[in-house]
Design a protein around this motif. Structure first.
Motif, short mmCIF file in Angstrom:
data_model
loop_
_atom_site.label_atom_id
_atom_site.label_comp_id
_atom_site.label_asym_id
_atom_site.label_seq_id
_atom_site.Cartn_x
_atom_site.Cartn_y
_atom_site.Cartn_z
N ASN A 1 0.79 -1.24 0.00
CA ASN A 1 0.00 0.00 0.00
C ASN A 1 0.82 1.29 0.00
OD1 ASN A 1 -2.36 -1.44 -0.09
ND2 ASN A 1 -2.77 -1.30 2.11
N PRO A 2 1.92 1.39 0.74
CA PRO A 2 2.66 2.65 0.75
C PRO A 2 3.24 3.03 -0.61
CG PRO A 2 3.28 1.32 2.65
CD PRO A 2 2.47 0.45 1.73
N PHE A 3 3.31 2.09 -1.53
CA PHE A 3 3.91 2.35 -2.84
C PHE A 3 2.88 2.47 -3.96
CE2 PHE A 3 6.78 -0.02 -0.12
CZ PHE A 3 7.92 0.78 -0.14
N VAL A 4 1.60 2.45 -3.57
CA VAL A 4 0.52 2.55 -4.55
C VAL A 4 -0.28 3.82 -4.29
CG1 VAL A 4 -1.54 1.45 -5.49
CG2 VAL A 4 0.38 0.04 -4.71
N ILE A 5 -0.47 4.63 -5.32
CA ILE A 5 -1.20 5.89 -5.21
C ILE A 5 -2.43 5.82 -6.11
CG2 ILE A 5 -1.07 8.39 -5.42
CD1 ILE A 5 2.02 8.00 -5.50
N TYR B 1 -1.19 4.68 -9.55
CA TYR B 1 0.19 5.03 -9.86
C TYR B 1 1.10 4.31 -8.86
CZ TYR B 1 -2.05 8.81 -12.46
OH TYR B 1 -2.83 9.53 -13.34
N PHE B 2 2.30 4.03 -9.28
CA PHE B 2 3.23 3.30 -8.43
C PHE B 2 4.46 4.18 -8.16
CE2 PHE B 2 0.80 0.29 -10.94
CZ PHE B 2 0.21 -0.45 -9.93
N ALA B 3 4.91 4.14 -6.94
CA ALA B 3 6.02 4.99 -6.52
C ALA B 3 7.18 4.13 -6.01
CB ALA B 3 5.58 5.95 -5.43
#
Length: 204
Positions: free
Chosen positions: A152-156, A163-165
């Motif tokens: 979850n922390p890497f998915v926007i 979007y992926f971070a």
């Protein structure tokens, strides 16, 4: 550095855990300082558990050591069973364990209580009258296993699109929770001659 300690049977375990928590705390700080707070969660979970366990060990002494031994024997036996069932070894792995003996029924009852606290952090937190720490521990547990929380922390999600971070978007600063170590340091200080840890507590 070597430190003279009181002749208590729990001291080797206590000092080993203290060194482990001290180094774990350093690792957590370094990870968080470099933007890896999400990845530090498993270490934070371990740190919280050991900070409580150090107090628990001092408070319960020899019965706590006996519970630690029993719990460790359980882990070793399960590991050996798993290895023998899955690896094609020429000789099976064996584990030597000594049966526990209790002089009185109260001793056995205390052993089961301590073993339950060691096996389950919720029981340990309640034993110290701080059940509110368990949700924090549970949160870090979710980040210590293969769950959606690690992704979850890497998915926007924005405008119905994903979007992926490469960097976590909701990385929380968890370093302040290292206050958990402070009471453990005070308990360690109680067991050391001339209480050399008092100066460390002040600096903390």
């Amino acid at each position: 550095m070597t430190v003279a300690v009181l002749d208590m049977p729990m001291m080797p375990m206590m000092m080993g855990w203290w060194q482990f928590t001290n180094r774990t705390a350093k690792a957590v700080v370094r990870l968080c300082d470099n933007g890896f707070s999400v990845e530090a969660a498993p270490l934070m979970r371990n740190l919280i558990g050991h900070a409580y366990a150090m107090n628990w060990l001092v408070d319960n002494g020899w019965p706590a050591l006996r519970a630690i031994r029993a719990y460790s024997d359980e882990h070793r036996t399960k590991l050996a069973t798993n290895v023998n069932a899955t690896w094609n070894l020429p000789d099976p792995v064996t584990v030597d364990t000594a049966p526990l003996e209790f002089k009185e029924e109260a001793d056995e009852k205390l052993h089961e209580q301590l073993l339950g606290e060691l096996r389950n952090f919720d029981n340990l937190a309640k034993a110290y009258g701080t059940p509110e720490i368990h949700p924090v521990y549970r949160h870090h547990s979710a980040l210590s296993h293969t769950t959606a929380y690690t992704a979850n922390p890497f998915v926007i999600e924005k405008d119905d699109k994903l979007y992926f971070a490469t960097e976590p978007q909701d990385a929380e600063v968890i370093v302040e929770r290292l206050w958990m170590l402070s009471p453990s340091l005070r308990r360690l200080s109680e067991l050391r001659r001339r209480q050399p840890g008092r100066r460390w507590t002040s600096r903390w």
